[in-house]
Write an enzyme that holds these catalytic residues in place. Structure first.
Site, PDB file in Angstrom:
ATOM      1  CB  SER A  43      47.126  53.780   7.590  1.00  0.00           C
ATOM      2  OG  SER A  43      47.266  53.298   8.896  1.00  0.00           O
ATOM      3  CE  LYS A  83      44.073  52.391  13.933  1.00  0.00           C
ATOM      4  NZ  LYS A  83      43.711  53.764  13.557  1.00  0.00           N
ATOM      5  CG  ASN A  95      50.480  54.095   9.377  1.00  0.00           C
ATOM      6  OD1 ASN A  95      50.520  54.393  10.563  1.00  0.00           O
ATOM      7  ND2 ASN A  95      50.315  54.993   8.426  1.00  0.00           N
ATOM      8  CB  CYS A 122      52.128  60.762  16.897  1.00  0.00           C
ATOM      9  SG  CYS A 122      51.336  59.462  16.014  1.00  0.00           S
ATOM     10  CE  LYS A 134      48.393  59.165   6.200  1.00  0.00           C
ATOM     11  NZ  LYS A 134      47.465  58.063   6.445  1.00  0.00           N
ATOM     12  N   GLY A 173      40.757  56.384   1.678  1.00  0.00           N
ATOM     13  CA  GLY A 173      40.466  56.161   3.087  1.00  0.00           C
ATOM     14  C   GLY A 173      38.984  56.138   3.390  1.00  0.00           C
ATOM     15  CB  THR A 174      36.746  58.953   4.361  1.00  0.00           C
ATOM     16  OG1 THR A 174      37.733  59.444   5.278  1.00  0.00           O
ATOM     17  CG2 THR A 174      35.374  59.185   4.954  1.00  0.00           C
TER      18      THR A 174
HETATM   19  C1  LIG Z   1      38.928  56.192  11.048  1.00  0.00           C
HETATM   20  C2  LIG Z   1      40.285  56.624  10.524  1.00  0.00           C
HETATM   21  C3  LIG Z   1      41.429  56.102  11.097  1.00  0.00           C
HETATM   22  C4  LIG Z   1      42.697  56.486  10.640  1.00  0.00           C
HETATM   23  N1  LIG Z   1      43.821  55.937  11.193  1.00  0.00           N
HETATM   24  C5  LIG Z   1      45.046  56.255  10.685  1.00  0.00           C
HETATM   25  C6  LIG Z   1      46.218  55.614  11.178  1.00  0.00           C
HETATM   26  O1  LIG Z   1      46.185  54.721  12.045  1.00  0.00           O
HETATM   27  N2  LIG Z   1      47.426  56.003  10.670  1.00  0.00           N
HETATM   28  C7  LIG Z   1      47.521  56.966   9.682  1.00  0.00           C
HETATM   29  O2  LIG Z   1      48.633  57.281   9.233  1.00  0.00           O
HETATM   30  N3  LIG Z   1      46.408  57.557   9.183  1.00  0.00           N
HETATM   31  C8  LIG Z   1      45.180  57.224   9.654  1.00  0.00           C
HETATM   32  N4  LIG Z   1      44.061  57.815   9.127  1.00  0.00           N
HETATM   33  C9  LIG Z   1      44.195  58.829   8.044  1.00  0.00           C
HETATM   34  C10 LIG Z   1      43.935  58.220   6.667  1.00  0.00           C
HETATM   35  O3  LIG Z   1      44.850  57.174   6.381  1.00  0.00           O
HETATM   36  C11 LIG Z   1      44.021  59.303   5.561  1.00  0.00           C
HETATM   37  O4  LIG Z   1      45.296  59.894   5.600  1.00  0.00           O
HETATM   38  C12 LIG Z   1      42.988  60.402   5.733  1.00  0.00           C
HETATM   39  O5  LIG Z   1      41.771  59.890   6.223  1.00  0.00           O
HETATM   40  C13 LIG Z   1      42.719  61.177   4.435  1.00  0.00           C
HETATM   41  O6  LIG Z   1      42.233  60.336   3.406  1.00  0.00           O
HETATM   42  P1  LIG Z   1      40.642  60.142   3.111  1.00  0.00           P
HETATM   43  O7  LIG Z   1      40.045  61.505   3.015  1.00  0.00           O
HETATM   44  O8  LIG Z   1      40.592  59.353   1.833  1.00  0.00           O
HETATM   45  O9  LIG Z   1      40.097  59.388   4.276  1.00  0.00           O
HETATM   46  C14 LIG Z   1      42.793  57.445   9.583  1.00  0.00           C
HETATM   47  C15 LIG Z   1      41.628  57.962   9.001  1.00  0.00           C
HETATM   48  C16 LIG Z   1      40.377  57.567   9.457  1.00  0.00           C
HETATM   49  C17 LIG Z   1      39.160  58.136   8.785  1.00  0.00           C
END
Ligand SMILES: Cc1cc2nc3c(=O)[nH]c(=O)nc-3n(C[C@H](O)[C@H](O)[C@H](O)COP(=O)(O)O)c2cc1C
Length: 315
Positions: A31, A55, A110, A141, A176, A276-277
């Protein structure tokens, strides 16, 4: 292509299932890093992924935080997007109809809020949409009714929000978890006991960066969420701890960018994983990891990927 790959591919089963949802492989786009899926339609074969999480959605649209909202760190990324989104109702009318036209995809919604009622109302709105496989509850949150502590960092708030969501949700509920806690095992257990059908973890770590020249924070919000390879070893440890505290399936994430990262998370206890990233530096990362995973298994004559979950060898 090696002979092992050629012979292994037809027999290879990458499928996983959790909370009543079956996926063709364990790779799910995380997400906030994959828009509403539709934005990636021309870049990624969406039907090649296990699924994707849209998102975070709230009961009303949100404009998010002022810029700068992103900052690259050593092996990671800071973000304080501020949960900008079009709102649950607009998702149903503007995004979901298109997603429903794409065959063989699995869409997770999400959901977040700032009060229990926010979560309740958002899920009620989404219950009316067709084509959502399950809800993922973002509990990272601030609970504005309880002084702003994150829902996922306070055992009582976590219990209340998960119980509320479970009562109204007409789909499986994935909770989550926030990593910004002392005991992830305790939070995982509470989520399970309050009704979660699965848990996913981890969300980002609260972090910050400062520009030494201007002496200002790099991010307008001052603090931000750290993600990417920098957090992977901690995420892996947390998935391991959580998986040993619950009986429900665990979806692991945090810094995954290769097939061998995926295998590590599965061995630690994950049934599926999220990316994610990695999609920020390569928008095709999710799809490439599916290919890599297939080759990784074929090269090692692994016929059924799901058998690796909880397969950590300790002796
Ligand atoms: C730009 C960005 C926006 C994110 N927005 C959300 C979100 O809206 N809801 C959520 O549960 N997690 C959100 N996350 C968290 C990611 O889903 C994930 O849990 C976190 O980045 C760790 O995974 P990664 O290291 O592969 O990015 C966001 C992460 C990033 C980088």
């Amino acid at each position: 292509m090696t002979p092992a790959r050629e012979s292994g591919q037809s027999a290879l089963d990458l499928g996983v299932s959790f909370a009543g949802v079956s996926l063709k492989n364990p790779i799910i786009a995380a997400s906030g890093t994959f828009g509403y899926g539709v934005e990636f339609e021309d870049v990624v074969h969406l039907d090649k992924l296990g699924g994707f999480v849209v998102k975070g959605l709230s009961r009303e649209p949100m404009i998010g935080n002022p810029p700068p909202r992103l900052w690259e760190t050593a092996a990671g990324m800071l973000n304080a997007i501020g949960l900008q989104n079009i709102g649950a109702s607009a998702f149903l009318t503007e995004k979901l109809p298109r997603l429903r036209q794409i065959k063989n995809i699995v869409v997770f919604a999400n959901v977040f809020g700032y009060t229990r009622e926010d979560y309740e109302r958002t899920i009620e709105i989404l219950n009316d949409g067709e084509g959502i496989a399950a809800y993922e509850l973002n509990v990272s949150c601030p609970n504005t009714s309880e002084g702003g502590v994150q829902f996922g960092c306070d055992p009582r708030s976590l219990d209340e929000v998960v119980t509320t969501a479970k009562r109204v949700a007409r789909r499986p509920l994935i909770v989550k978890l926030s990593p910004n806690v002392t005991s992830i095992a305790q939070m995982a257990y509470i989520a399970q006991e309050s009704g979660a059908d699965a848990i996913s973890l981890i969300n980002t770590f609260v972090a910050m960066a400062i520009d030494p020249e201007t002496r200002k924070p790099r991010i307008a919000n001052i603090t931000a969420g750290l993600s990417g390879p920098a957090i992977k070893p901690i995420a892996l440890r947390m998935v391991y701890d959580a998986a040993h505290a619950v009986k429900i399936p665990v979806i692991g994430m945090g810094g995954i960018s290769t097939a061998s990262d995926v295998i590590e998370f599965m061995l630690a206890g994950a049934t599926a994983v999220q990316i994610g990233t990695a999609s920020f530096w390569d928008p095709c990362a999710t799809e490439k990891i599916v290919d890599e995973l297939q080759n990784w298994c074929a090269d090692r004559n692994i016929a059924r990927l799901a058998d690796l979950t909880r397969g950590l060898v300790l002796e």
